[in-house]
Design an enzyme around this catalytic site. Structure first.
Site, mmCIF file in Angstrom:
data_model
loop_
_atom_site.group_PDB
_atom_site.id
_atom_site.type_symbol
_atom_site.label_atom_id
_atom_site.label_comp_id
_atom_site.label_asym_id
_atom_site.label_seq_id
_atom_site.Cartn_x
_atom_site.Cartn_y
_atom_site.Cartn_z
ATOM 1 N NE ARG A 43 3.182 1.349 5.487
ATOM 2 C CZ ARG A 43 3.516 1.303 4.206
ATOM 3 N NH1 ARG A 43 4.073 0.226 3.696
ATOM 4 N NH2 ARG A 43 3.289 2.332 3.422
ATOM 5 C CG ASN A 93 -0.050 -0.489 4.802
ATOM 6 O OD1 ASN A 93 -0.105 -0.304 6.013
ATOM 7 N ND2 ASN A 93 0.085 0.487 3.934
#
Ligand SMILES: [Zn+2]
Ligand SMILES: [Zn+2]
Length: 769
Positions: free
Chosen positions: A13, A31
């Protein structure tokens, strides 16, 4: 955009966030159950550049299995954000969220070496790209409070890093620094502290340079460490550990140092430096600075690069290659807790280098080698576990497969994936059995599942079988027995996503056959739900059963007796000149009378027999030792082969190696050099396997070929099988799933799933597993 694969817990990320900034992309990343989902808004050219850079520059530990891109309605997103995971509590998400342990990344190494950095020489440095994962996880979701790092509250600096999306340590769950994190202590064997922090490290390094033996706490357990160049230190370690001849792994600081000790191909270097950091088997350079006792009787040496900051620091302090072998006595599980290590290893170690970050799950080093130019994992554990294996067909209910007896691993099949647990070892004692049961319980907890179907080997005496039957009774669920070699082939099929049927060569030392004999030289026509045994090796009587595995001269005698109709020229063979005639005679009577001499079809036994004959080695300290020595001895350039027969007048066909044994003995009597004879034996077996496949294909069609079983860890055999079958067949060797018994649980799981869902009326001809 949905990215599937290993994309959680690997710095994905923050990476997406940085690339989005560089490419002028707005939107968000999160996620989710399937991996990482990105909603991106921007100019078409920028979006193209964004996508290209995501693929090209992805974090070292990330693996993309699939990238799905779909247009979404435009949205005036003000900037790019990392947003919280959606649907926490959805078990599908949790399933993918505990990653494998990752080797120290280059950024962290730079900080480790930088005197101006606050993490200079700090052995527990990590970031989102590296560090412990699976071994410190206590539960799901994979979040700091549910790891063994919960005991270390973050200091303000570390907390800021942890909470800043652009930081390399954003949500690095084990994040730590010298202010708030774990520390080293050096202990005397009685447990008295001798030094701590950097002083402990320096003193440990000096002790290693002085030839001392240290227990060193790593990621997945303790290592026993000593100077790998000191014959005395290595001999002392072996004597104290009761490990007389099994090769010891050697850790070196970098690829250059590895290159100095072994001949490496590009593929070897890549494997050594991979984030999984397995022990890699490679051919030792001669003469070698390593102590000869590191790996007696094999030209290979197992090398590994450091994977934790502590290893980098310790190697630098010691200034030499270090033996790094699992800290256990003979066959017990690896020690992983401080108190346990002091208790169990007190008689082995001079000093203990420990720390206060607990290991939750023990996980041995993985072992791999390059075969036919590609990595082949022989022991799949730290670095690979608990990475999911995509399932060939969806598991309709959770399956627990209990594996085999030696080199045990287990496997849980759930939804569209399977998870192999860490290497457990040989299920022969209480400690290992307890380790097996607790590892099963833990992975069930991590996956938030409980089995609805059990799978096990057919061998009635395996502890793994007993466990499966007991557990099935407790839970009131069915248990499916899966034939050993069918499971091997199915593991190969599953690894490569093959639907079947395939022609499966399953060659190994031993596995229980439904006829009560020991199988292991099989050619199966296999699907997941069943198989047909097309061919096997002519069986040999194993005089004394398991004793014959440790005394391959007994197998050689059986092969000679068979090949020479009871009148082999024993006196002329060096192997038998060294053995007491009375013992030879006794064993011969056992063989002929069939007394305690079960029949075995295993190809592994033939390699043992040939190794004993060619190298004059009567005894093996561990299973497969003589066979491995035979592979090591084989002349790479020699391409001659001996004759063999295929008896197809019976079912299954029988591969008859008696002509090869006669020709091999003739060679030996004529004084042919051992490397040539060893090579010819390998060529013969590879040619015979290929001949069986070609003959089967003529009758059953040109199906894909799967080669599985421990024999296909033998690079010469595997590579020459490929050579013999190319380009007419697609041949699948194993890669990240072990060809040996460490991979068998995956095969059991997919077979049990297939058998349990198949309508009995629809089952094709052939044997059910
Ligand atoms: Zn890092
Ligand atoms: Zn800190």
């Amino acid at each position: 955009m949905a990215i599937r694969g290993t994309v959680q817990g690997v710095g994905m990320r923050p990476f997406v966030f940085r690339v989005a900034g560089a490419c002028r992309i707005r939107g968000r990343v999160r996620n989710d159950a399937r991996g990482v989902t990105i909603e991106a808004f921007g100019a078409p050219a920028d979006l193209d550049a964004f996508l290209a850079r995501l693929e090209a520059d992805k974090p070292p530990a990330a693996r993309f299995d699939a990238v799905e891109v779909a247009p979404i309605p435009a949205e005036p997103a003000p900037d790019f954000r990392i947003v919280e995971s959606e649907g926490t509590g959805a078990s599908a998400e949790l399933r993918v969220s505990i990653p494998a342990d990752l080797a120290t990344c280059p950024d962290c190494l730079r900080e480790l070496a930088d005197p101006a950095n606050k993490r200079h020489r700090y052995p527990f440095t990590n970031c989102t790209n590296c560090g412990p994962r699976f071994t410190i996880a206590r539960g799901v979701p994979y979040d700091r409070p549910l790891t063994t790092m919960a005991a270390f509250p973050l200091c303000p600096d570390c907390r800021r890093e942890y909470e800043t999306p652009t930081d390399r340590r954003f949500h690095a769950e084990p994040n730590a620094c010298p202010v708030c994190g774990p520390h080293l202590t050096l202990l005397a064997p009685g447990g008295a502290p001798l030094a701590d922090r950097d002083a402990a490290l320096r003193q440990a390094g000096r002790a290693l340079a002085d030839g001392k033996i240290l227990a060193v706490k790593g990621l997945g357990g303790f290592h026993l460490a000593c100077d790998a160049t000191s014959a005395e230190a290595v001999a002392t370690l072996r004597a104290r550990k009761h490990r007389e001849e099994k090769p010891l792994a050697v850790m070196v600081p970098d690829l250059d140092a590895a290159e100095a000790l072994a001949h490496l191909t590009d593929a070897d270097r890549e494997l050594l430096a991979s984030v999984e950091r397995p022990i890699v088997l490679a051919r030792r350079r001669e003469p070698s600075p390593l102590a000869a006792g590191i790996a007696p009787a094999t030209p290979l040496v197992g090398l590994l690069l450091p994977y934790a900051p502590l290893h980098h620091l310790l190697l630098a302090e010691a200034g030499r290659p270090l033996v790094m072998t699992s800290a256990n006595l003979s066959e017990e599980p690896i020690a992983y807790r401080n108190a346990e290590a002091l208790e169990r290893l007190g008689g082995i170690c001079d000093l203990f280098l420990v720390h206060d970050r607990e290991i939750e799950t023990r996980c041995d080093d993985s072992v791999a080698r390059v075969v036919a130019g590609r990595p082949l994992v022989m022991r799949r554990s730290r670095g690979y576990v608990p990475r999911a294996v995509p399932a060939p067909a969806r598991f309709e209910r959770p399956v627990l497969a209990c594996g085999a007896h030696l080199k045990n691993t287990f496997c849980i099949g759930l939804g569209d994936a399977a998870w192999l647990g860490p290497h457990i070892g040989d299920l022969e004692n209480l400690e290992t059995t307890e380790s097996f049961e607790s590892a099963v319980a833990r992975l069930e907890r991590f996956l938030e599942t409980r089995p609805a179907l059990l799978a096990h080997d057919l061998h009635p005496q395996y502890l793994s079988t007993a466990y499966a039957l007991r557990r099935a009774a407790e839970l009131g669920i069915p248990a499916v027995g899966v034939q050993h070699h069918h499971a091997h082939v199915a593991a190969g099929m599953a690894e490569h996503g093959l639907e079947g049927p395939v022609l499966g060569l399953a060659w190994d030392g031993t596995g229980f056959g439904p006829d009560g004999s020991s199988w292991g030289g099989e050619l199966l026509l296999a699907g997941y739900a069943g198989y047909e045994r097309l061919a096997t090796l002519r069986p040999l009587p194993l005089a004394g059963a398991d004793t014959a595995v440790r005394q391959p001269w007994r197998v050689a005698l059986a092969a000679l007796d068979d090949a020479f109709d009871g009148a082999p020229p024993l006196e002329a063979l060096p192997l038998f000149r060294g053995l007491p005639p009375a013992e030879v005679e006794l064993v011969r009577r056992m063989i002929r009378g069939g007394f305690n001499s079960p029949l075995a079809h295993g190809a592994g036994r033939w390699f043992d027999a040939a190794g004993a004959l060619v190298l004059g080695r009567a005894r093996a300290r561990h299973e497969g030792q003589v066979a491995m020595a035979l592979e090591g001895a084989a002349d790479p350039a020699e391409r001659g082969a001996y004759p063999f027969r295929i008896d197809d007048g019976r079912a299954p066909w029988e591969l008859d190696l008696r002509p090869a044994v006669r020709a091999l003995v003739e060679d030996l009597l004529a004084g042919a050099p051992a490397p040539a004879v060893a090579a010819r034996f390998h060529e013969t077996l590879a040619a015979a396997a290929a001949a069986l496949v070609r003959r089967a294909a003529r009758e059953r069609g040109g199906l894909p070929v799967v080669a599985s079983g421990g024999c296909f860890q033998n690079a010469r055999l595997a590579e020459r099988l490929l050579g013999n079958l190319a380009p007419d067949f697609r041949v699948y060797l194993h890669g990240h799933i072990p060809p040996g018994d460490g991979g068998i649980a995956l095969g059991q799981a997919v077979v049990a799933q297939a058998v349990s869902t198949q309508d009995p009326g629809q089952r094709p001809g052939g044997r059910r597993s």
